[in-house]
Write a protein that holds these residues in place. Structure first.
Motif, mmCIF file in Angstrom:
data_model
loop_
_atom_site.group_PDB
_atom_site.id
_atom_site.type_symbol
_atom_site.label_atom_id
_atom_site.label_comp_id
_atom_site.label_asym_id
_atom_site.label_seq_id
_atom_site.Cartn_x
_atom_site.Cartn_y
_atom_site.Cartn_z
ATOM 1 N N ASN A 65 -1.887 -0.339 11.729
ATOM 2 C CA ASN A 65 -2.188 0.358 10.481
ATOM 3 C C ASN A 65 -3.628 0.126 10.043
ATOM 4 N N ARG B 54 -0.104 -1.460 2.965
ATOM 5 C CA ARG B 54 -1.339 -1.637 2.197
ATOM 6 C C ARG B 54 -1.558 -3.112 1.844
ATOM 7 N N SER C 48 0.847 5.379 2.825
ATOM 8 C CA SER C 48 -0.603 5.235 2.835
ATOM 9 C C SER C 48 -1.180 4.929 1.471
ATOM 10 N N HIS C 49 -0.505 5.387 0.387
ATOM 11 C CA HIS C 49 -1.115 5.335 -0.935
ATOM 12 C C HIS C 49 -0.391 4.472 -1.959
ATOM 13 N N ALA D 165 -8.157 7.863 6.045
ATOM 14 C CA ALA D 165 -6.840 8.450 5.806
ATOM 15 C C ALA D 165 -6.059 8.499 7.117
ATOM 16 N N ILE D 166 -4.726 8.482 7.009
ATOM 17 C CA ILE D 166 -3.858 8.613 8.181
ATOM 18 C C ILE D 166 -3.548 10.099 8.344
ATOM 19 N N ASP E 167 -6.403 1.724 10.099
ATOM 20 C CA ASP E 167 -7.217 2.734 9.414
ATOM 21 C C ASP E 167 -7.199 2.557 7.900
ATOM 22 N N LEU E 168 -6.077 2.078 7.363
ATOM 23 C CA LEU E 168 -6.026 1.861 5.920
ATOM 24 C C LEU E 168 -7.044 0.819 5.487
ATOM 25 N N PRO F 40 -7.675 -1.891 0.907
ATOM 26 C CA PRO F 40 -7.211 -0.547 0.527
ATOM 27 C C PRO F 40 -6.759 -0.455 -0.914
#
Length: 265
Positions: free
Chosen positions: A44, A204, A196-197, A52-53, A46-47, A263
């Motif tokens: 994970n 995260r 992701s958010h 963004a994924i 990229d976070l 993140p």
């Protein structure tokens, strides 16, 4: 979804280290699945790199094949589904509820597939961040499948569906539960956005990189690397991000040049 071009398929096969034949049969499905899980890590990162994924097919190919990165379930299985489509396999998209540490199932936040080949249904999942499958298994209850140093089975869920279990420390540990209700790509887009958010998303909270090996499994959680294999567990602590990146290259063949960020900042 657009099938891969012959050149893209060749590049993917090179990425996963598959040099054998590609046919629409169970042997090919097993070979591709195994090569993917042993060579493309779940991660994970990229976070934590401020990215963004993205789940668009071209973005998945560029990340996993061109840049030789890994990804999480929607990326890994999304890429594999495109390979299945290109090679003529018939599949159904599914979604699973992952069990937490108290054995409670969560929301449908994990992607997997059911593939029909040679008259049998196979559970296909190249992107689970826990103790997930290395090779596909038939949709059969209670049958134990030995895959390198690990064992898996499916049991029926009393509420309906199937539970994937892995044998850990002499007991069966439930990984996730799924039904055969088909999913749509937009279902994964919603789950991908939440994971992701959402501030409470586990992805995260910590960097996760994990991959099965022929002897066991590797798992990087933040700066702690656990290496399972040969009947024991070894733990390596990275002192800083420089050492962390060195261990990523050494154990997962991941090259990360950028700096990491929080993140949740």
């Amino acid at each position: 979804m657009t099938p891969l071009t012959p050149e893209q398929l060749d590049a993917y096969l090179h990425r996963i280290g598959h040099s054998g034949p590609v046919a629409n049969d169970a042997d090919t499905l097993t070979a591709l699945h195994t090569a993917h899980t042993l060579n493309v890590p779940f991660e994970n990162l990229d976070l934590f790199l401020g990215r963004a994924i993205a789940l668009e097919p071209d973005a998945l190919f560029e990340k996993i094949v061109t840049r030789r990165r890994g990804g999480w379930c929607f990326e890994m299985n999304g890429m594999f589904v495109r390979v299945l489509q290109t090679t003529g396999f018939k599949f159904t998209l599914l979604a699973a509820r992952v069990f937490d540490e108290d054995d409670n199932p969560g929301p449908r936040s994990h992607q997997l597939q059911l593939v029909r080949v040679e008259g049998r249904d196979w559970v296909v999942d190249v992107g689970f961040g826990g103790f997930g499958l290395i090779a596909p298994i038939p949709l059969e209850e209670e049958t134990v499948h030995n895959q390198f140093a690990q064992e898996f089975r499916l049991v029926r869920d009393p509420a309906g569906g199937y539970i994937l279990q892995t044998r850990l420390d002499a007991k069966w540990d439930s990984q996730y539960v799924f039904t055969l209700e088909p999913s749509l790509p937009r279902d994964y887009e919603y789950a991908n956005y939440y994971l992701s958010h959402a501030p409470d998303s586990i992805f995260r909270q910590k960097r996760v990189v994990t991959q099965p090996t022929e002897n066991g499994r590797l798992k990087f959680s933040n700066l702690e690397l656990k290496i399972w294999g040969n009947g024991g567990t070894r733990t390596v602590h990275a002192a800083d991000d420089t050492e962390y990146k060195r261990l990523l290259r050494e154990h997962f063949r991941l090259a990360i040049d950028e700096g990491f960020v929080d993140p949740n900042r």
